[in-house]
Write a protein that holds these residues in place. Structure first.
Motif, mmCIF file in Angstrom:
data_model
loop_
_atom_site.group_PDB
_atom_site.id
_atom_site.type_symbol
_atom_site.label_atom_id
_atom_site.label_comp_id
_atom_site.label_asym_id
_atom_site.label_seq_id
_atom_site.Cartn_x
_atom_site.Cartn_y
_atom_site.Cartn_z
ATOM 1 N N ASP A 253 0.872 -1.185 0.000
ATOM 2 C CA ASP A 253 0.000 0.000 0.000
ATOM 3 C C ASP A 253 0.910 1.236 0.000
ATOM 4 O O ASP A 253 1.519 1.577 1.011
ATOM 5 N N ASP B 249 -5.400 -1.414 3.796
ATOM 6 C CA ASP B 249 -6.348 -0.885 4.791
ATOM 7 C C ASP B 249 -7.601 -0.288 4.152
ATOM 8 O O ASP B 249 -8.538 0.069 4.867
ATOM 9 N N ASP C 50 -10.681 4.556 0.241
ATOM 10 C CA ASP C 50 -9.246 4.372 -0.022
ATOM 11 C C ASP C 50 -9.123 3.287 -1.096
ATOM 12 O O ASP C 50 -10.097 2.600 -1.428
#
Ligand code: CA
Length: 267
Positions: A34, A190, A229
């Motif tokens: 990420d 996440d 996200d």
């Protein structure tokens, strides 16, 4: 003999302009990274991380020390690129991974983590989080200053305490354990866990036998829940595994038909 199948999916989500996550899903190496940093920085950092891990593909013997060296090399490659390109000068990335290796005739999983991407294991309907976040809020939880539910909504929940691309060489956490038939792993950024509680993840993870279908289902659910996200998941199933520590003769067994977009592998 061990047979694993896997699937993967990634999506930008509804809010971010670009997808800065990267993934590698090629048995025996599974990684989710990420990325973070302005402009193209995040995407560049996460791609460098997974590309560095490609160097492990094809090797049957991998130690925790080997993985630490790969992480060190990825960290240096990100730093070198950041120094030479002002557009990506502040980039970094997490990396969570699961690698199958053989030692003394037995198969083992080697899991590792730097940052707050996660590794979960679902077995007999029970979901366990294997990785421990390297994050500010996790440190507060461990110290007893914050409960886990409050951590989910804390304004500093995305502050991570270990990263690839920082000045210090990142120290990964490692876990080594034997594979078990029927277990299913989830590696995720996440963007998934920020939108879905663990109970929802457990339910969705158990809804389909096909890891590719489940990967797509999870990403769609996180996107529908807000998509705040980038969302990336890799789902890995152990279809068959020899009992740990025992020498078992290899038998060709029929494998399920390949589904569209589903990758399968066996060793
Ligand atoms: Ca993220």
């Amino acid at each position: 003999m061990i047979v694993v199948t896997w699937g993967s999916a990634t999506d930008t989500g509804k809010v971010r302009a670009r997808n800065e996550d990267s993934l590698l899903a090629e048995s025996p190496v599974f990684v989710v990274a990420d990325g973070m940093g302005g402009h193209q920085g995040g995407a560049t950092a996460s791609r460098i991380a997974v590309d560095t891990f490609r160097g492990i593909l094809g090797r049957t013997e991998v130690s925790a020390n080997d993985v630490a060296l790969v992480i060190e090399a990825a960290n240096q490659a990100i730093l070198d690129r950041a120094r030479s390109d002002p557009a990506v000068c502040d980039m970094g990335t997490t990396a969570v991974g699961l690698i199958l290796f053989t030692e003394a005739g037995s198969d083992f999983w080697l899991a590792f983590n730097v940052g707050d991407s996660r590794l979960y294991r679902l077995c007999n309907g029970v979901l366990d989080q294997i990785s421990v976040d390297h994050s500010y809020v996790q440190e507060l939880v461990v110290a007893g200053h914050l409960d886990p539910e409050a951590a989910r909504h804390h304004p500093d929940r995305s502050v991570i305490t270990r990263v690839l691309g920082g000045r210090n060489i990142p120290v990964p956490d490692f876990w080594i354990f034997p594979p078990e038939p029927g277990e299913r792993f989830l590696l995720c950024s996440d963007g998934l866990t920020g939108e879905l509680e663990d109970d929802a993840v457990a339910e969705l993870l158990g809804t389909d036998a096909d890891p590719q279908a489940v990967a797509e289902l999870l990403v769609r659910a996180a996107d529908d829940a807000g998509g705040g996200d980038n969302i990336t998941v890799v789902v890995v199933d152990v279809v068959d595994a020899a009992p740990s520590g025992l020498e078992v003769s290899t038998v060709d067994r029929p494998r399920p038909d390949d589904g569209a977009g589903t990758s399968r592998g066996h060793r």
